[in-house]
Design a protein around this motif. Structure first.
Motif: not given
Length: 155
Positions: A108-114, A116-123, A125-133
């Protein structure tokens, strides 16, 4: 007198062996993944690393390694205790369920991180690695909770 066997005196049960195998493989795979990504970056920006093949290979190799370790460990355990090598019971199911609930919090925390990162249009790399980790941390923490439950019991 309790009918629950003393874990310290008995063999590691089938489900617990699989949890230990998963913990070891997850720790090794994530370490290797981080090492390879940093090596590929060679001091440059991480977002320029061609990360997805490394991630895909890590996931595939982790699944294969977990299966191989579980099977090999099961073969050796079967030589020692042929009657109990693949048995699981209600306690195993309860422990697996509890471990899943513990690990789910990290998903759930990783999903929320994804999000937030998507909302800020992060690269990507960061989106996928947040979910991966998040997946890896979920599996690892859930596995640790299961091992603790096998050793100390469910409360």
């Amino acid at each position: 007198m309790s009918n629950i066997p003393d874990i310290k005196e008995s063999l590691v049960v089938y489900e617990e062996r699989n949890v230990w195998a998963g913990l070891g493989v997850t720790a090794i795979a994530m370490t290797v993944y981080v090492f390879v990504v940093f090596q590929q970056a060679a001091g440059g920006p991480l977002v320029e690393v061609d990360w997805w093949p490394i991630m895909a290979w890590t996931i595939g190799a982790s699944i294969a390694a977990s299966i191989v370790v579980s099977v090999v460990w099961g073969i050796f355990a079967g030589m020692r205790d042929p009657d109990g090598v693949g048995k699981s019971d209600q306690r195993d199911r309860d422990i697996a369920h509890m471990g899943g609930r513990v690990g789910q919090a990290f998903m759930v925390v990783a999903g929320l991180g994804v999000i937030v990162l998507s909302a800020f249009e992060a690269d990507w790399f960061w989106i996928a690695n947040t979910m991966f980790f998040g997946f890896a941390l979920s599996a690892f923490v859930g596995g640790v909770a299961q091992v603790i439950a096998y050793r100390r019991g469910l409360i």
